[in-house]
Design a protein around this motif. Structure first.
Motif, mmCIF file in Angstrom:
data_model
loop_
_atom_site.group_PDB
_atom_site.id
_atom_site.type_symbol
_atom_site.label_atom_id
_atom_site.label_comp_id
_atom_site.label_asym_id
_atom_site.label_seq_id
_atom_site.Cartn_x
_atom_site.Cartn_y
_atom_site.Cartn_z
ATOM 1 N N SER A 164 0.819 -1.218 0.000
ATOM 2 C CA SER A 164 0.000 0.000 0.000
ATOM 3 C C SER A 164 0.851 1.265 0.000
ATOM 4 O O SER A 164 0.383 2.338 -0.400
ATOM 5 C CB SER A 164 -0.920 0.005 1.222
ATOM 6 O OG SER A 164 -0.162 0.001 2.428
ATOM 7 N N GLY B 255 1.046 3.090 -3.583
ATOM 8 C CA GLY B 255 -0.022 3.998 -3.991
ATOM 9 C C GLY B 255 0.043 5.332 -3.276
ATOM 10 O O GLY B 255 -0.180 6.392 -3.881
ATOM 11 N N ALA C 265 0.888 8.840 -5.699
ATOM 12 C CA ALA C 265 -0.431 9.315 -6.120
ATOM 13 C C ALA C 265 -0.353 10.468 -7.121
ATOM 14 O O ALA C 265 -1.202 10.582 -8.013
ATOM 15 C CB ALA C 265 -1.243 9.732 -4.898
ATOM 16 N N THR D 193 1.457 7.005 -12.565
ATOM 17 C CA THR D 193 0.069 7.053 -13.030
ATOM 18 C C THR D 193 -0.042 6.748 -14.521
ATOM 19 O O THR D 193 -1.057 6.217 -14.980
ATOM 20 C CB THR D 193 -0.552 8.428 -12.739
ATOM 21 O OG1 THR D 193 0.245 9.456 -13.357
ATOM 22 C CG2 THR D 193 -0.629 8.687 -11.245
ATOM 23 N N ASN E 119 0.461 2.281 -12.261
ATOM 24 C CA ASN E 119 -0.791 2.431 -11.515
ATOM 25 C C ASN E 119 -1.210 1.148 -10.805
ATOM 26 O O ASN E 119 -2.398 0.829 -10.700
ATOM 27 C CB ASN E 119 -1.909 2.924 -12.437
ATOM 28 C CG ASN E 119 -2.981 3.680 -11.665
ATOM 29 O OD1 ASN E 119 -2.731 4.183 -10.570
ATOM 30 N ND2 ASN E 119 -4.174 3.750 -12.225
ATOM 31 N N ASP F 234 0.197 -1.435 -7.237
ATOM 32 C CA ASP F 234 0.963 -1.328 -5.998
ATOM 33 C C ASP F 234 2.179 -2.249 -5.956
ATOM 34 O O ASP F 234 2.721 -2.516 -4.876
ATOM 35 C CB ASP F 234 0.061 -1.610 -4.794
ATOM 36 C CG ASP F 234 -0.840 -0.426 -4.463
ATOM 37 O OD1 ASP F 234 -0.599 0.664 -5.012
ATOM 38 O OD2 ASP F 234 -1.781 -0.599 -3.661
#
Length: 362
Positions: A307, A310, A314, A320, A324, A326
Motif C-alpha cells: 500500500s 499507492g 499518487a 500514473t 498504476n 501497488d
C-alpha cells in the motif's frame, strides 16, 4: 499550507559530505601557470636650460659674459612584469558504488558505453531520437547482440521520486543532480550511486541521453508534444540510479543494463550503508524486507504489492501513466523473476570491474 522541510534520506550531514566527495565525479584541481610578459624598454629625454658664465681676461681689462645653453639628458630604463594565472582542470573519477549480496562494492569503469543494436532497429521511425541519444534506448533489447561474456547489471531507478530523477532543478532535483521525494510535507533528498546525466554527480562512461517510448508516453500525458530541454520527444537525460549485480570480479567485462523502476521508497537502499528506511506507511509486516541490495530482494519485490506504493506515487506522472499498481518494482518488459537473468529491456552495455571493496572513504 506548512512549509516543506528538507531532510537527507538516512544520511547524516557528515556522511552526506562523504558521499558527495565520491559521487561527485568532477573534482577541481588547480595548476598554477606562470606567464612572464616580454621586457619593455622606455626612453625619457629631459631638456634642462643651463647658464654658462665665462670670464676673459686680457692685459688691462677683464671681460665677463653670460651665455645660456640647453643641455639634453637621455635616461633609458627597462621594466619586466610577471603575471601569475591559475588554470583549473577537471579530473574524472572512473568509479562508483554498487550493491552485491547486501554489501556496498565498487564499480571501476574501463571503457566507453556501447548501445547495440542501435535504437532504430527496434524503433525505425525514431531516427531523430536515436541520433540525439547516440542510439541508446530503453524499451527493447536483444541479448544475442551483446558481447558473449556480457552479464546483467540491474539499474535501480528511484521512479517514486517522479520527474526529479532526470536532474534539472526545475523538476525538483538538487543542484548536485540527486532526485527528491516529498511525503507528508517532508522532502527527502534521494542520494544515489550515480546522479542524473549532465550533473556533477553523474557517473563516468554512461550515456548522456536515452530514448524510450515510456518517456514519450509520460510527456504526452503531461501535454508535452514536442519533447523537453530542446530534445526530441521521448529523449531524456539518463536518470539518477543505483546498481545491483549478482557476482564480483576484478576483471573488466561487458555488462548489459536491465532497467528497474522502483516505486516503493521503503526499499530503495542508502548508497553508503546499503540499508533501507521506512518512510511511507505500509500494510506489510516489514516495510523494508525487500531492501534492494541483493538479487533475491529484487525477485521478491517484483511480486510484492504494498500500500505504500499507492500513497507514495499518487501524484507521480511516471507511476500514473505507466503502472498504476501497488507492485514495489516494475521491470519494463520482464514480468517474471525467472526472466531476470535471461532477458533485457535495453540495448545498453557498460564496461567495468566490480571488486568487492567499499568505494567510499571511511
Amino acid at each position: 499550507m506548512s512549509k516543506h522541510k528538507k531532510n537527507t534520506r538516512a544520511v547524516s550531514n557528515a556522511v552526506f559530505v562523504a558521499v558527495a566527495v565520491i559521487l561527485i565525479i568532477i573534482a577541481a584541481v588547480g595548476f598554477a601557470l606562470y606567464a612572464t610578459k616580454p621586457s619593455t624598454t622606455s626612453t625619457v629625454t629631459t631638456t634642462v636650460p643651463t647658464t654658462v658664465v665665462s670670464t676673459v681676461t686680457t692685459p688691462g681689462m677683464t671681460t665677463t659674459s653670460t651665455q645660456t645653453v640647453t643641455a639634453t639628458q637621455t635616461v633609458t630604463s627597462t621594466q619586466t612584469q610577471t603575471v601569475t594565472s591559475t588554470l583549473t582542470k577537471p579530473v574524472t573519477v572512473n568509479s562508483s558504488g554498487a550493491f552485491y549480496n547486501g554489501q556496498v562494492i565498487t564499480f571501476q569503469y574501463t571503457a566507453q558505453f556501447m548501445c547495440t543494436p542501435p535504437a532504430t532497429t527496434f524503433f525505425p521511425n525514431e531516427t531523430n531520437q536515436s541520433k540525439a541519444a547516440m542510439g541508446c534506448e530503453v524499451g527493447a533489447g536483444n541479448i544475442s547482440a551483446f558481447p558473449k561474456n556480457a552479464a546483467p547489471v540491474f539499474v535501480l531507478v528511484p521512479a517514486f521520486a517522479g520527474l526529479s530523477i532526470f536532474g534539472p532543478t526545475q523538476l525538483n532535483a538538487t543542484p548536485q543532480g540527486f532526485p527528491t521525494f516529498t511525503y507528508n510535507n517532508v522532502t527527502y533528498v534521494i542520494t544515489t550511486q550515480c546522479g542524473a546525466a549532465g550533473t556533477m554527480t553523474a557517473c563516468p562512461d554512461h550515456m548522456t541521453y536515452i530514448y524510450s517510448p515510456a518517456f514519450t508516453a509520460v510527456e504526452q500525458a503531461l501535454g508535452i508534444k514536442n519533447g523537453v530541454f530542446n530534445l526530441p520527444e521521448g529523449v531524456l537525460p539518463t536518470p539518477a540510479h543505483d546498481h545491483l549485480v549478482t557476482f564480483t570480479t576484478n576483471q573488466s567485462i561487458p555488462w548489459y543494463i536491465v532497467v528497474v523502476l522502483v516505486f516503493d521508497p521503503n526499499i530503495f537502499p542508502n548508497p553508503i550503508t546499503g540499508q533501507c528506511q521506512a518512510i511511507v506507511p505500509s500494510n506489510t509486516t516489514n516495510p523494508t524486507a525487500n531492501c534492494l541490495n541483493n538479487i533475491q530482494a529484487l525477485e521478491n519485490a517484483m511480486m510484492t504489492y504494498d500500500s505504500a506504493v499507492g500513497m507514495a506515487n499518487a501524484k507521480n506522472p511516471i507511476w500514473t501513466t505507466l503502472v498504476n499498481t501497488d507492485l514495489q518494482v516494475v521491470v519494463p518488459g520482464i514480468t517474471s523473476p525467472s526472466q531476470l537473468m535471461s532477458a533485457t529491456n535495453s540495448n545498453m552495455v557498460l564496461y567495468f570491474s566490480d571488486p568487492a571493496i567499499y568505494p567510499y572513504p571511511i
